[in-house]
Design an enzyme around this catalytic site. Structure first.
Site, PDB file in Angstrom:
ATOM      1  N   CYS A 176       4.209 -81.153  89.211  1.00 20.06           N
ATOM      2  CA  CYS A 176       3.085 -80.664  88.395  1.00 20.06           C
ATOM      3  C   CYS A 176       2.289 -81.812  87.785  1.00 20.06           C
ATOM      4  O   CYS A 176       1.271 -81.576  87.134  1.00 20.06           O
ATOM      5  CB  CYS A 176       3.600 -79.746  87.296  1.00 20.06           C
ATOM      6  SG  CYS A 176       4.574 -78.387  87.945  1.00 20.06           S
TER       7      CYS A 176
ATOM      8  N   HIS B 287      -2.428 -72.808  85.305  1.00 17.82           N
ATOM      9  CA  HIS B 287      -1.671 -73.979  85.771  1.00 17.82           C
ATOM     10  C   HIS B 287      -1.546 -73.966  87.300  1.00 17.82           C
ATOM     11  O   HIS B 287      -0.504 -73.627  87.846  1.00 17.82           O
ATOM     12  CB  HIS B 287      -0.292 -73.952  85.094  1.00 17.82           C
ATOM     13  CG  HIS B 287       0.575 -75.128  85.380  1.00 17.82           C
ATOM     14  ND1 HIS B 287       0.098 -76.364  85.750  1.00 17.82           N
ATOM     15  CD2 HIS B 287       1.934 -75.261  85.335  1.00 17.82           C
ATOM     16  CE1 HIS B 287       1.116 -77.197  85.928  1.00 17.82           C
ATOM     17  NE2 HIS B 287       2.233 -76.560  85.695  1.00 17.82           N
TER      18      HIS B 287
END
Lengths: 384, 384
Positions: free
Chosen positions: A83, A332
């Site tokens: 991420c 996200h």
């Protein structure tokens, strides 16, 4: 080593883009950044992406995207740091420009997550954790963070409700960001009663996934800063790692890679935490906001929930966070997130953040996290 | 911009390493490179890898490997450019050191391919091609290259047999490389009668996959070159792309990204093709050797098979290639291959290549290819 500045930004909304492929999303953000920069070409393209190989059966994104945007031949490659891929790609581009090896660089973070089955996406995200010692035991990525949050509540004596301000703030700010995934104001009552995901993390502690792309155009600072006030200087950039498995850390409640990279970035910028006007942190889960604020020097250890409860993290607070919605409400799209954070920081520093504009914002910080704190990249930016 | 030199190299044999995980292979190569460099730490680690997410369910290799080698905290991330990932990671490390952002960098290329089912590996490798327009049509990666080879034979009037010298040379050189996957000398008769894979590519036109890791230690050239003759200078580095799908190219028989990146690298080094003493090219398939030699200026268009037939590609020829076995016989652990090529080039330039040592080798070139020519990275090295 040359100073580097951002002269263009672009983004797509974070959403379920079932009508657009990975390269189309990337292209949309890139064209917006080129347009914003007033440029037509760049020397190199750095792509932040985590999951295209697993979820879209597509690697070699450099060739794919450079061809799609009509610039075949240009240098292009993909950077992966789970991420944290977006900021890792930005940092690679920064080093390329500052090394004088290229005179301009595009960064694009892109991710496509909503066309696969939820179980496939969950499995794919688990590759950010230790495959042998975490994922193979059945620990999903949210479960790992839930264990950390359990320990935090136990160790420092906070209640789950004390984390409500982080989620409420992110959702409130996202209301004014047209690119955000969620436009849904929430109350403390809704936070408390949200569906449980992995105790104590409930739906409103966790950020939503999504499809999206964000892009940035970088050039040497000395070539442009005099002529355009919209240009933003990169004044600090650092990346650090920690053990990938939580159980290998001396203190699972301390993000040592956040501390390491933030200290380096502060030194480069010649500033202290109190000089930071706002902080786009990695609020994938509310517990991560708390740990980041502590590791970066904005709070005593174990005390960051207080910043939320005291109203210090809102637009008018001492250290505004998630000013455009954060991961929690902007969404996200994992490998794109780090680039979205920087795009939003540029908006604030240019004074283009409209209803969530921080007054006199001069210095902004971003922090992008890969895995549960394993790879952390911190940047500091200053209005030109 | 600082000049950069290689002061340490390390590698594992390319093999079926069923007893060692991805991080263990990477660690073995890194420790060998650290030992060779006489160093214990580095500022940053750049990892070349293509398939860990798909085949090992493991991304976030930066945190994983930096922790495993006992250097948690160091900057670390993964670069992906399909089979060109190794050289792409090397180039990212080069830019990091030359930008003065880090003062030393480790590069490791690592891949683990032999524990999955062959069909899984084949599917994973197809992510290097265009997922929508090539792979989705059932074209495997070898099939794409077979179409290119068919066209080459048809267009320039060569016979399949004319490609035999490339395979024979690679296998002969690998006999003397303890790290090579195949130690098996082959004859023209064996080449001709090898099992067909995708016509006209037979088993001896194709490189074997494998598990393996190779590592390199990089520092600014001015900090060490005076004290150690084993140090090798990087004098040219460039990366370029082409459309990912073969059918989108004006000329499917011309590797324009090879030409672009080679021309840039020649310019940086201030040399011409005739100044190159040997060339570690990307012989994933024999057709790729031919296309690389032509695009890089070692042969007229359509005439590179002649270099093989005239004995010019062997150790004593005009332009030795695959001097340690190449992808064809050293083996092709995809994301590691580009780093193996550079390690082997350093061996030649140091005079450590033993039975396949090229006399008075001063300037070596490497070329690593991601996809069927979509991403190509070329480097030139000079003995210190």
């Amino acid at each position: 080593m040359r100073d580097v500045a951002i002269i263009g930004i672009g983004q797509t909304p974070v959403d379920e883009h079932w009508d657009r492929s990975l390269k189309e999303l990337a292209g949309e953000a890139i064209f917006a950044a080129l347009n914003d920069a007033g440029r037509e070409i760049a020397d190199a393209l750095f792509i932040g992406n985590m999951l295209s190989g697993i979820l879209s059966k597509q690697e070699n994104l450099g060739g794919l995207i450079s061809d799609w945007i009509g610039l075949p031949g240009m240098e292009a490659l993909k950077i992966e740091a789970a991420c944290g891929s977006g900021a890792a790609a930005f940092r690679a581009a920064l080093m390329a420009v500052s090394s004088e090896d290229v005179d301009s660089a595009l960064v694009v973070g892109v991710e496509k997550m909503t066309e696969s089955l939820p179980i496939e996406t969950t499995e794919a995200l688990a590759t950010a954790a230790d495959a042998d010692y975490e994922s193979a035991q059945g620990l999903s990525f949210v479960a790992i963070n839930a264990l950390v949050m359990q320990l935090y509540l136990h160790t420092y004596g906070w209640k789950h409700t004390d984390f409500a301000p982080f989620s409420i703030n992110a959702h409130a700010n996202a209301m004014h960001n047209p690119y955000a995934r969620l436009h849904e104001k929430i109350s403390e009552k809704e936070y408390i009663s949200a569906r449980m995901i992995a105790e104590p993390i409930n739906l409103l502690d966790a950020s939503p996934t999504g499809d999206g792309a964000a892009a940035i155009f970088l050039v040497p600072a000395d070539t442009i800063l005099s002529v355009n006030k919209r240009n933003i200087k990169v004044v600090g950039s650092a990346s650090a790692t920690d053990s990938i498995a939580i159980h290998s850390r001396h203190d699972p409640l301390w993000l040592s890679a956040a501390e390491l990279s933030a200290i380096k970035a502060y030194q480069q910028a010649g500033i202290k935490p109190q000089d930071i006007d706002f902080f786009e942190l990695h609020d994938a889960f509310s517990i991560m906001s708390v740990l980041s604020l502590e590791a970066c020097g904005f709070s005593e250890r174990g005390q960051a929930p207080k910043l939320g409860l005291d109203g210090q993290i809102t637009i008018n607070g001492r250290i505004p966070i998630s000013t455009r919605g954060g991961l929690k409400a902007r969404g996200h799209p994992v490998g794109a997130t780090g680039v979205y954070q920087i795009v939003e920081t540029v908006q604030q520093l240019r004074g283009e953040a409209e209803y969530t504009q921080i007054e006199n914002a001069k210095v902004g910080m971003t922090q992008n996290i890969g895995g549960s704190g394993a790879t952390i990249i911190t940047h500091i930016f200053r209005a030109g």
